[in-house]
Write an enzyme that holds these catalytic residues in place. Structure first.
Site: not given
Ligand code: ADE
Ligand code: ZN
Length: 346
Positions: A20, A22, A200, A203, A281-282
């Site tokens: 997971h 991006h 997703h 969340e 994630d990011d």
């Molecule tokens: N795009 C990038 N990070 C995300 C996240 N945590 N939730 C939804 N879309 C995303």
């Molecule tokens: Zn994500």
């Protein structure tokens, strides 16, 4: 020390699969400035420190606004390749041995950057990931759920027509108000084309979105899924079916899906028998890569080495990988655990 002493994964990286991530969320402020300068783009921030100071998010949307805005610096195929190579270098140091990476092609199309450029640049860097960094990789095209489903379907058709090097599709961006069922036709088409399907769900959105992603989109993995814990019947189902759930603790803290790490449902998810694994994630925006996520959950929950190895094994078993590669990686995790027990034996 006993084997239950809190391990320090960063000193001996736990072999793990990143499921997971991006790729656009790995753009570090320094690289954002470098690419902006290379492309003659004026950024609305004074410097790196000024940009970093804006990484205070109140919810998912407040993050997405900055995340999409910063993509402006990605113009050429080389830019996408540079971002990807920088991520792979950092991931190798974090113990990542396999990565399934999301890209948001629609976010680039909307800025006038075509699929060949965005997908081509990332895929070029990924094509040498094994040789350069010892990381096997694959690419997943994620669709923006806050955009019309017709747009996603058109992009999917283009990806299929150009034989884009993707193994599957995902669903991301602003969740609430955009239920999985909106994308039924897109996921039906992807499955017919032999692509893997993930989404997703849960969340920020309600637990019902998780059931819908499974029942309607027929996904084989849920990204996040933490709000499942609000629905006992859903938890029982997820346990029974051992649905993989890619949990991102630092993301959930920074986007205020949870109050703080101590109140994160991860320990309860593990206790319930859910098939969870830990991801980043990011990472550029949320204060940490996969090793940082592991370090912080160990620091907060005092997980022992056996629990960490369990989380890592879940990540490998949940990956879209050949059985042979899974066996290889599971053996690496076993060796890490044995080494850890040996190193900490009295
Ligand atoms: N795009 C990038 N990070 C995300 C996240 N945590 N939730 C939804 N879309 C995303
Ligand atoms: Zn994500």
């Amino acid at each position: 020390m006993s084997a239950s002493t809190v391990p320090t994964p960063s000193s001996s990286p736990l072999p793990v699969a990143e499921l997971h991530l991006h790729i656009e969320g790995t753009l570090e402020p320094e690289l954002i400035f470098e690419l902006a300068s290379r492309n003659g783009i004026e950024l609305p921030y004074r410097d790196v420190a000024d940009l970093r100071a804006r990484y205070e998010f109140t919810d998912l949307q407040s993050f997405l606004d900055l995340y999409y805005a910063n993509m402006a610096v990605l113009v050429t195929e080389d830019d996408f390749a540079a971002m990807t190579t920088a991520y792979l270098r950092r991931a190798a140091g974090a113990g990542v041995r396999h990565a399934e990476i999301f890209i948001d092609p629609q976010a680039h199309l909307a800025r006038g950057v075509d699929l060949a450029t965005s997908i081509g640049g990332v895929a070029r860097a990924l094509s040498t990931s094994s040789a350069d960094f010892g990381i096997s990789t694959s690419l997943i095209a994620a669709f923006l759920r806050d955009q019309p489903a017709e747009d996603a379907l058109a992009v999917l058709e283009d990806l299929i027509a150009m034989e884009a090097p993707i193994i599957g599709i995902g669903l991301d961006s602003a969740e609430v108000g955009h239920p999985p069922s909106k994308f039924t036709a897109v996921f039906d088409r992807a499955r017919a084309a032999g692509l893997e399907c993930v989404a997703h769900a849960g969340e920020e959105g309600p637990p019902g979105y998780i059931s819908e992603a499974l029942d309607v989109l027929k996904v084989s993995r849920i990204d996040h899924g933490i709000r499942a814990m609000e629905d006992d019947a859903l938890v029982r189902r997820l346990v029974e079916e051992q649905v993989p759930m890619t949990v991102c603790p630092l993301s959930n803290v920074r986007l205020r899906a949870v109050t703080n790490l101590a109140s994160h449902p991860l320990p309860r998810m593990l206790e319930a028998g859910l098939n969870v694994s830990i991801h980043s994630d990011d990472p550029s925006y949320f204060g940490g890569y996969l090793d940082d996520n592991l370090d912080q959950v160990v620091g907060t929950f005092a997980f022992d080495a056996t629990t960490l190895a369990h989380l890592a094994a879940n990540s490998v078993r949940s990956a879209f990988l050949s059985e042979q590669r899974k066996v290889e990686l599971l053996a690496e995790i076993d060796a890490w655990l044995n080494g850890h027990h040996t190193a900490t034996a009295p």
